[in-house]
Design a protein around this motif. Structure first.
Motif, mmCIF file in Angstrom:
data_model
loop_
_atom_site.group_PDB
_atom_site.id
_atom_site.type_symbol
_atom_site.label_atom_id
_atom_site.label_comp_id
_atom_site.label_asym_id
_atom_site.label_seq_id
_atom_site.Cartn_x
_atom_site.Cartn_y
_atom_site.Cartn_z
ATOM 1 N N UNK A 1 75.668 10.386 -71.382
ATOM 2 C CA UNK A 1 76.631 10.530 -70.286
ATOM 3 C C UNK A 1 77.426 9.244 -70.097
ATOM 4 N N UNK A 2 76.723 8.111 -70.012
ATOM 5 C CA UNK A 2 77.418 6.836 -69.812
ATOM 6 C C UNK A 2 78.350 6.523 -70.974
ATOM 7 N N UNK A 3 77.911 6.795 -72.203
ATOM 8 C CA UNK A 3 78.742 6.513 -73.365
ATOM 9 C C UNK A 3 80.027 7.332 -73.344
ATOM 10 N N UNK A 4 79.903 8.617 -73.058
ATOM 11 C CA UNK A 4 81.070 9.509 -73.129
ATOM 12 C C UNK A 4 81.945 9.424 -71.888
ATOM 13 N N UNK A 5 81.341 9.470 -70.716
ATOM 14 C CA UNK A 5 82.125 9.521 -69.477
ATOM 15 C C UNK A 5 82.483 8.130 -68.942
ATOM 16 N N UNK A 6 81.501 7.221 -68.885
ATOM 17 C CA UNK A 6 81.751 5.921 -68.267
ATOM 18 C C UNK A 6 82.417 4.935 -69.221
ATOM 19 N N UNK A 7 82.048 4.969 -70.488
ATOM 20 C CA UNK A 7 82.627 4.021 -71.443
ATOM 21 C C UNK A 7 83.904 4.578 -72.101
ATOM 22 N N UNK A 8 83.816 5.746 -72.705
ATOM 23 C CA UNK A 8 84.944 6.286 -73.472
ATOM 24 C C UNK A 8 85.917 7.102 -72.625
ATOM 25 N N UNK A 9 85.541 7.431 -71.392
ATOM 26 C CA UNK A 9 86.431 8.186 -70.491
ATOM 27 C C UNK A 9 86.914 9.475 -71.172
ATOM 28 N N UNK A 10 85.964 10.235 -71.665
ATOM 29 C CA UNK A 10 86.266 11.456 -72.404
ATOM 30 C C UNK A 10 87.119 12.405 -71.562
ATOM 31 N N UNK A 11 88.078 13.079 -72.200
ATOM 32 C CA UNK A 11 88.990 14.005 -71.546
ATOM 33 C C UNK A 11 88.968 15.359 -72.250
ATOM 34 N N UNK A 12 89.344 16.426 -71.531
ATOM 35 C CA UNK A 12 89.461 17.729 -72.194
ATOM 36 C C UNK A 12 90.412 17.656 -73.380
ATOM 37 N N UNK A 13 90.046 18.347 -74.442
ATOM 38 C CA UNK A 13 90.821 18.419 -75.688
ATOM 39 C C UNK A 13 90.717 17.158 -76.546
ATOM 40 N N UNK A 14 89.978 16.152 -76.082
ATOM 41 C CA UNK A 14 89.692 15.036 -76.981
ATOM 42 C C UNK A 14 88.921 15.550 -78.194
ATOM 43 N N UNK A 15 89.164 14.933 -79.325
ATOM 44 C CA UNK A 15 88.343 15.180 -80.504
ATOM 45 C C UNK A 15 87.324 14.056 -80.585
ATOM 46 N N UNK A 16 86.062 14.435 -80.680
ATOM 47 C CA UNK A 16 84.962 13.485 -80.563
ATOM 48 C C UNK A 16 84.089 13.562 -81.798
ATOM 49 N N UNK A 17 83.751 12.397 -82.336
ATOM 50 C CA UNK A 17 82.802 12.283 -83.444
ATOM 51 C C UNK A 17 81.479 11.760 -82.898
ATOM 52 N N UNK A 18 80.407 12.525 -83.083
ATOM 53 C CA UNK A 18 79.065 12.101 -82.678
ATOM 54 C C UNK A 18 78.245 11.885 -83.941
ATOM 55 N N UNK A 19 77.832 10.653 -84.156
ATOM 56 C CA UNK A 19 76.962 10.379 -85.307
ATOM 57 C C UNK A 19 75.511 10.722 -84.964
ATOM 58 N N UNK A 20 74.805 11.283 -85.949
ATOM 59 C CA UNK A 20 73.404 11.634 -85.731
ATOM 60 C C UNK A 20 73.250 12.732 -84.704
ATOM 61 N N UNK A 21 74.007 13.820 -84.880
ATOM 62 C CA UNK A 21 74.055 14.865 -83.876
ATOM 63 C C UNK A 21 72.763 15.623 -83.649
ATOM 64 N N UNK B 1 75.392 6.416 -82.914
ATOM 65 C CA UNK B 1 73.973 6.289 -82.586
ATOM 66 C C UNK B 1 73.175 5.782 -83.789
ATOM 67 N N UNK B 2 73.885 5.330 -84.842
ATOM 68 C CA UNK B 2 73.246 4.948 -86.101
ATOM 69 C C UNK B 2 73.306 3.447 -86.333
ATOM 70 N N UNK B 3 74.489 2.822 -86.117
ATOM 71 C CA UNK B 3 74.650 1.390 -86.272
ATOM 72 C C UNK B 3 74.928 0.964 -87.696
ATOM 73 N N UNK B 4 74.796 -0.355 -87.932
ATOM 74 C CA UNK B 4 74.983 -0.972 -89.251
ATOM 75 C C UNK B 4 76.331 -0.573 -89.855
ATOM 76 N N UNK B 5 76.322 -0.158 -91.129
ATOM 77 C CA UNK B 5 77.558 0.169 -91.818
ATOM 78 C C UNK B 5 78.288 1.362 -91.226
#
Length: 332
Positions: free
Chosen positions: A134-154, A221-225
């Motif tokens: 929640x904090x990552x998407x809403x508080x940090x990235x300020x996600x909006x409707x119709x945004x295209x989002x990439x989630x690593x390690x889904x 959510x993976x890090x490194x490279x």
């Protein structure tokens, strides 16, 4: 009471079953919770291996996530009473206030009523990953409707919740996985596009999916490279949020050219630094998510539970990697 004590920094064998004094309310804002479940998270294994935030405090009981029944309340506690079923993320980063035990004291500001639709182990598995996503998407990235989002390690603990929260926000979601089984899992959660990173270059797949523009938000959510390479998959002026420490030798050239905005997400910060308003915000997140659970708009995938006394076995399984969903301890 009985609990699991971390006797030293090291392997899973340092988690020992011991008899401990039952905690008592020390401050007027505390509640005493009889625990029925405790979540297992990667941070637990890292603290066990490297040492805790407070190495001089003992005994050391790990476990940030808990769920149980309120047994007593302090004089200043609001909105909670004896018998309430609650869940929370608090403690477990050093000292005796962890959740691998039968009882714990917690500030009422960090707890929320348990979702009625979840068992205690399911509820205990949820708080840290809910708050992180929640904090990552809403508080940090300020996600909006119709945004295209990439989630690593889904398919992982944080990732499988992040997919669902992004979809609830009206975004279109692509995610990376390592197998067809995990691909089927994330599709069932609502992922619009699934990338098997072992078979396909995820940057090329993302750029094809977005017609060459990149995603407005990437959540690492993976890090490194993976973190560094993700810069190539984010749209110009987009957001990249990570829960891992960026590498000291990372090349920031692509990020600078694309004017990316970076955020670091560590949901333990309010607990570690004693930030009362931020802890209350995290409890608000849990309350919002409890409503989503009970209206069947959010789910937690609990892969396996272990008895409290088998915490070491749970750590061994988590450290094998490739986990789908979460693990939890059953208490009592």
């Amino acid at each position: 009471m009985k609990g699991i004590v971390m006797t030293a920094a090291g392997g899973p064998e340092v988690l020992q079953w011991q008899e401990l004094p039952k905690p008592a309310i020390q401050r007027p804002d505390e509640v005493l919770v009889r625990l029925k479940g405790a979540g297992i998270n990667p941070v637990d294994t890292k603290l066990r291996t490297r040492g805790t935030f407070y190495p001089d405090r003992s005994p050391t009981i790990l476990g940030c996530d808990g769920a149980g029944i309120v047994e007593a309340v302090g004089a200043e506690v609001k909105n909670f009473k004896e018998g309430d079923e609650v869940f929370f993320c608090f403690g477990g980063i050093g000292g005796p206030e962890g959740n691998y035990a039968e009882y714990v004291t917690v500030s009422y500001r960090s707890i929320a009523k348990k979702p009625k639709s979840l068992s205690f182990p399911e509820a205990a598995a949820a708080p840290l990953v809910l708050i992180t996503a929640w904090e990552a998407l809403h508080d940090r990235a300020r996600i909006q409707p119709e945004h295209r989002v990439l989630v690593h390690g889904g398919a992982g603990g944080v990732g499988h919740v992040a997919i669902q929260l992004a979809k609830r926000a009206g975004a279109r979601v692509c995610t990376t996985v390592s197998s067809e089984e995990k691909g089927e899992f994330v599709r069932a959660l609502g992922a619009d596009h699934v990338i098997n990173y072992r078979e396909t270059d995820f940057v090329e797949a993302v750029m094809e999916w977005t017609e060459g523009k990149g995603v407005e938000v990437a959540f690492d959510t993976v890090g490194a490279g993976t973190f560094e390479k993700s810069c190539e998959a984010v749209a110009i002026y987009g957001d990249l949020v990570t829960i891992l420490q960026p590498s000291a030798d990372m090349n920031w050239g692509t990020a600078r050219t694309r004017n990316l905005r970076f955020s670091l997400e560590l949901m333990l910060t309010p607990m570690h630094l004693g930030l009362t308003s931020a802890l209350e915000h995290q409890a608000d997140i849990l309350r919002c998510c409890a409503e989503l659970f009970d209206s069947e708009r959010l789910s937690i995938h609990l892969r396996q539970t272990f008895p409290l006394g088998e915490a070491a076995a749970a750590h061994r399984l988590l450290e094998q990697g490739g986990m789908m969903g979460k693990l939890a301890l059953e208490v009592g």
